[in-house]
Write an enzyme that holds these catalytic residues in place. Sequence first.
Site, short mmCIF file in Angstrom:
data_model
loop_
_atom_site.label_atom_id
_atom_site.label_comp_id
_atom_site.label_asym_id
_atom_site.label_seq_id
_atom_site.Cartn_x
_atom_site.Cartn_y
_atom_site.Cartn_z
N ASN A 9 -69.81 35.91 47.73
CA ASN A 9 -71.09 36.28 47.10
C ASN A 9 -72.01 35.07 47.21
O ASN A 9 -71.85 34.10 46.47
CB ASN A 9 -70.84 36.66 45.63
CG ASN A 9 -72.15 36.88 44.87
OD1 ASN A 9 -73.22 36.98 45.46
ND2 ASN A 9 -72.05 36.95 43.55
N LYS A 11 -75.02 34.83 46.46
CA LYS A 11 -76.08 34.78 45.44
C LYS A 11 -77.41 34.43 46.12
O LYS A 11 -77.62 34.78 47.27
CB LYS A 11 -75.71 33.81 44.32
CG LYS A 11 -74.30 34.06 43.80
CD LYS A 11 -73.99 33.39 42.51
CE LYS A 11 -72.55 33.73 42.11
NZ LYS A 11 -72.24 33.33 40.76
N HIS A 95 -72.97 42.93 38.81
CA HIS A 95 -72.62 41.53 38.65
C HIS A 95 -73.16 41.03 37.31
O HIS A 95 -74.23 41.43 36.87
CB HIS A 95 -73.18 40.70 39.80
CG HIS A 95 -72.66 39.30 39.82
ND1 HIS A 95 -73.16 38.33 38.98
CD2 HIS A 95 -71.66 38.73 40.53
CE1 HIS A 95 -72.47 37.21 39.19
NE2 HIS A 95 -71.56 37.42 40.12
N GLU A 97 -74.65 38.48 36.48
CA GLU A 97 -76.00 37.92 36.53
C GLU A 97 -77.06 39.03 36.55
O GLU A 97 -78.17 38.85 36.05
CB GLU A 97 -76.12 36.98 37.75
CG GLU A 97 -75.34 35.69 37.51
CD GLU A 97 -74.77 35.03 38.77
OE1 GLU A 97 -75.22 35.33 39.88
OE2 GLU A 97 -73.85 34.21 38.60
N GLU A 166 -64.55 39.61 36.61
CA GLU A 166 -65.16 38.29 36.62
C GLU A 166 -65.50 37.87 35.19
O GLU A 166 -66.55 38.25 34.66
CB GLU A 166 -66.45 38.31 37.45
CG GLU A 166 -66.24 38.60 38.91
CD GLU A 166 -67.37 38.05 39.76
OE1 GLU A 166 -67.08 37.32 40.70
OE2 GLU A 166 -68.54 38.32 39.46
N GLY A 172 -69.16 30.16 38.09
CA GLY A 172 -69.98 28.99 38.39
C GLY A 172 -69.75 27.83 37.45
O GLY A 172 -70.51 26.86 37.45
N SER A 210 -65.06 31.04 39.76
CA SER A 210 -64.57 29.73 40.18
C SER A 210 -63.27 29.80 40.98
O SER A 210 -62.43 28.90 40.89
CB SER A 210 -64.43 28.80 38.97
OG SER A 210 -65.70 28.61 38.35
P1 PGA Z 1 -68.25 31.50 41.42
O1 PGA Z 1 -69.02 32.91 41.38
O2 PGA Z 1 -67.12 31.65 42.40
O3 PGA Z 1 -69.28 30.53 41.89
O4 PGA Z 1 -67.77 31.24 40.04
C1 PGA Z 1 -68.32 34.12 41.45
C2 PGA Z 1 -69.28 35.27 41.32
O5 PGA Z 1 -70.23 35.16 40.54
O6 PGA Z 1 -69.12 36.31 41.99
#
Ligand code: PGA
Length: 248
Positions: A9, A11, A95, A97, A166, A172, A210
């Site tokens: 992803n 982003k 997601h 976000e 998640e 993140g 992460s």
């Molecule tokens: P990350 O993000 O691996 O940077 O924690 C995962 C995601 O948001 O899909």
Amino acid sequence: MNKKLIAGNWKMNGSLAANDALVRALVAGLGVQSACDVAVAVPAPYLAQVQALVAGSPLALGAQDVSQHESGAYTGEVSAVMLREFGVRYVLVGHSERRQYHGETDVHVAVKTQRALATGITPIVCVGETLAEREAGQTEAVVRRQLAAVIHLNGHCISEVVVAYEPVWAIGTGKTASPEQAQQVHAVLRAQLAAASPRASTIRLLYGGSMNAANAAQLLAQPDIDGGLVGGASLKAADFQQIIAAAQ
Ligand code: PGA
């Protein structure tokens, strides 16, 4: 055991030059066939670029969101049919976000899932609890509520979705759920899917938050973890390739 899926992803990251270098490296590393499925979910303006770069390779193209509407006066939105025109195979739906910054509700997520399925795109439905919800002992209730909305609207074809657990506190942040914590939630999701579909065992459940080259193998070794949704570590070819290798 399900064939694993590793989805990157990106982003809101990338540029024409950076995407070119990253995707060329990934395609070269994958060769003509891969023991696991691999996808990258890219920002919408780069779909055409990445579609061309992955052509003829096992690397699948993904998008990060899809409109809940079919077409019409929805400024800024991108429809499932448009995504399909660019060869999109997977789309992230719900997601955290999107839920957090764009007010997406469980119902929006369910409708977006329906749109993707109706268009032949595999939705990767994201669920997960915040730190406050985990600390309040609500993890199971939250992910079950999020998934229930999707099952409610898409029950007849729920076996076509991918689900990504998640935990919001792990995204993140460099804090990963332990393999045991992740497996525990995945088992809950699997049981919920089993109550809705005789094919629940074939539904791929990804872990995200992460995931990196160092922790991927342990997470992917859990019985109900069928792959990963990888943010930060998917932006570096070498890191992403190590995660792919851990899944193979
Ligand atoms: P990350 O993000 O691996 O940077 O924690 C995962 C995601 O948001 O899909």
